[in-house]
Enzyme design. Structure first.
Site, PDB file in Angstrom:
ATOM      1  N   GLY A 239      18.877   2.754  93.542  1.00  0.00           N
ATOM      2  CA  GLY A 239      19.100   2.457  94.952  1.00  0.00           C
ATOM      3  C   GLY A 239      17.946   2.919  95.824  1.00  0.00           C
ATOM      4  N   PRO A 274      22.516   2.282  91.851  1.00  0.00           N
ATOM      5  CA  PRO A 274      22.171   3.381  92.750  1.00  0.00           C
ATOM      6  C   PRO A 274      22.801   4.708  92.327  1.00  0.00           C
ATOM      7  CG  PRO A 274      23.882   2.024  93.742  1.00  0.00           C
ATOM      8  CD  PRO A 274      23.566   1.406  92.411  1.00  0.00           C
ATOM      9  N   GLY A 275      22.058   5.790  92.484  1.00  0.00           N
ATOM     10  CA  GLY A 275      22.577   7.132  92.218  1.00  0.00           C
ATOM     11  C   GLY A 275      22.444   8.003  93.453  1.00  0.00           C
ATOM     12  N   CYS A 344      13.429  35.548  88.511  1.00  0.00           N
ATOM     13  CA  CYS A 344      12.108  36.139  88.330  1.00  0.00           C
ATOM     14  C   CYS A 344      11.045  35.062  88.143  1.00  0.00           C
ATOM     15  CB  CYS A 344      12.122  37.083  87.137  1.00  0.00           C
ATOM     16  SG  CYS A 344      13.402  38.315  87.295  1.00  0.00           S
TER      17      CYS A 344
HETATM   18  C1  LIG Z   1      17.604   7.305  87.664  1.00  0.00           C
HETATM   19  C2  LIG Z   1      17.877   5.866  87.471  1.00  0.00           C
HETATM   20  C3  LIG Z   1      18.627   5.164  88.420  1.00  0.00           C
HETATM   21  C4  LIG Z   1      19.132   5.785  89.701  1.00  0.00           C
HETATM   22  O1  LIG Z   1      18.100   5.977  90.618  1.00  0.00           O
HETATM   23  P1  LIG Z   1      18.423   6.458  92.102  1.00  0.00           P
HETATM   24  O2  LIG Z   1      17.093   6.569  92.752  1.00  0.00           O
HETATM   25  O3  LIG Z   1      19.115   7.782  91.975  1.00  0.00           O
HETATM   26  O4  LIG Z   1      19.286   5.453  92.747  1.00  0.00           O
HETATM   27  C5  LIG Z   1      18.900   3.836  88.161  1.00  0.00           C
HETATM   28  N1  LIG Z   1      18.462   3.222  87.025  1.00  0.00           N
HETATM   29  C6  LIG Z   1      17.742   3.879  86.104  1.00  0.00           C
HETATM   30  C7  LIG Z   1      17.291   3.157  84.895  1.00  0.00           C
HETATM   31  C8  LIG Z   1      17.423   5.213  86.293  1.00  0.00           C
HETATM   32  O5  LIG Z   1      16.693   5.852  85.385  1.00  0.00           O
END
Ligand SMILES: *Cc1c(COP(=O)(O)O)cnc(C)c1O
Length: 420
Positions: A239, A274-275, A344
């Site tokens: 996303g 999207p994540g 540390c």
């Molecule tokens: C990490 C990743 C995502 C998610 O990306 P975001 O920037 O967090 O939305 C989607 N597809 C793949 C293949 C990823 O490695």
């Protein structure tokens, strides 16, 4: 409207005062807002739904069962990058037919497990992986549903550690080799080649790299079709970037317009994973000030969270806004301070020379926009107990991952006989 705001001088998550959670479960803890998760998912569904885009939430940003379940109930599928994440998705109620498996190093055991589960799609990243998947699927008497992840050689203009679409990055099949690998895939008995995938990186705040990458995917699709190949699915990857500080996120309407102009005319199914933009601003990390140390040249605010809880500042030089849980007076003075954890390592620093109101031991701080790539990257370094995780919904909160105890952590080790 943000679900993280001051009410009567106290920071709230939805209708719950952060201080109440701290009093009940202690610090540090992550706190997520259900309403924000759902709003963020709905924003994608609304902007892209008319284009028929399937949304697969990328679990690696935050794979807590309660978070996945919240999103699955809202309608999201899951994008996983390991079989561990696949198990998390299934356990949280995502049907196998709504799971996409991405990642550059899938093992044969992982391929087998995902085939047996019956997932929706494998995003394959190399010719070698394609051959291995063909063998594993053939041995099981199955056909693996596959898209090929293409490396379009586009600079995403994001942090080097999260840029994935340049030819020097390890990800995807070089676009110049794509047609040949696609054609090979179409002849493999264990492979059902369905389309293309692309993911050029995370935290993009400029739409131009997307435009460049999508245009290359569209062109490749035409080339493949001219060669008699079928291309039925296009996966557009992660996303858009989010605002940690003063970034202007790409409006989803602009992103949707780009998809409509460049990808929709290809008449494929369209997918997005999207994540960060789903969970990032839906979570905070809450920590208590342990002590304030006036150094010769700097003030150090030492807190009870550390890089083992939130490694983004250390790993990506990331900025997280820091709010005091008690709202500062309007005219409160601010002084620059370094906010550091107890580990540390000099890199165990959340903020350098950050203007903050005067702080004292016992004060509570919130590291904002910590819902993505926060808890999932935590460790027990320095034998610290990872932060608990809490989910708020309206006026209630629940612990969705308790803090482990020392027996649990130390009890994972084994001492061989010959040492006793
Ligand atoms: C990490 C990743 C995502 C998610 O990306 P975001 O920037 O967090 O939305 C989607 N597809 C793949 C293949 C990823 O490695």
């Amino acid at each position: 409207m943000s679900h993280f705001r001051y009410v009567d001088g106290e920071l709230h998550v939805e209708a719950v005062p952060v201080r109440r959670i701290a009093a009940e479960i202690g610090t540090p803890f992550y706190c997520y807002s259900s309403a924000t998760l759902i709003d963020n998912y709905q924003a994608y569904a609304k902007a892209l739904g008319a284009l028929g885009v399937d949304v697969f939430y990328s679990l690696k940003a935050n794979s807590n069962q309660a978070v996945i379940r919240t999103l699955a109930k809202a309608g999201a599928g899951a994008d996983v990058v390991s079989v561990g994440e696949m198990h998390r998705a299934l356990k949280a109620g995502v049907p196998a037919g709504r799971i996409v498996f991405a990642g550059v190093g899938k093992t044969r055991a992982e391929m087998r497990a995902a085939l047996e589960a019956g997932i929706y799609q494998f995003n394959v990243e190399s010719a070698g992986e394609l051959e291995a998947l063909n063998e594993v699927a053939s041995a099981l008497g199955r056909k693996a549903p596959v898209t090929l992840r293409i490396n379009p050689d586009v600079d995403a203009k994001t942090h080097a550690k999260i840029s994935t679409g340049k030819s020097e990055n390890k990800f995807g099949i070089d676009i110049d080799q794509a047609a040949q690998v696609y054609s090979a895939a179409s002849r493999m008995p264990g492979i059902e080649i369905l389309g293309l995938a692309v993911h050029i990186g995370s935290q993009l705040t400029d739409i131009a790299p997307y435009r460049a990458a999508f245009a290359k995917i569209a062109e490749l699709t035409s080339t493949l079709r001219k060669g008699g190949m079928k291309v039925e699915r296009i996966d557009l990857g992660g996303g858009v970037g989010i605002a940690y500080r003063d970034e202007t996120p790409i409006p989803l309407e602009d992103y949707a317009r780009l998809v409509r102009e460049v990808i929709q005319p290809l008449a494929t199914r369209i997918e997005i994973e999207p994540g960060r933009s789903i969970v990032g601003n839906a979570g905070i990390l809450v920590s208590e000030v342990v002590s304030v140390k006036e150094g010769v040249s700097r003030t150090f605010v030492i807190v009870d969270a550390a890089m083992n809880d939130l490694i983004r500042p250390t790993l990506y030089d990331a900025y997280h806004a820091i709010l005091t849980v008690k709202e500062p007076a309007k005219n409160a003075p601010v002084e620059p301070a370094d906010v550091v954890g107890p580990i540390c390592e000099t890199g165990d620093r959340f903020a350098e020379q950050r203007p903050l109101p005067p702080l004292a031991p016992g004060d509570l701080l919130a590291f904002m926009t910590a819902g993505a790539y926060g808890a999932v990257m935590s460790s027990t370094y320095n034998t610290r107990l990872p932060a608990a995780e809490v989910l708020v919904r309206g006026d209630r909160f629940d612990v969705v991952r308790p803090r482990p105890n020392y027996d649990h952590i130390i009890g994972l080790d084994r001492v061989p006989d010959w040492l006793s």
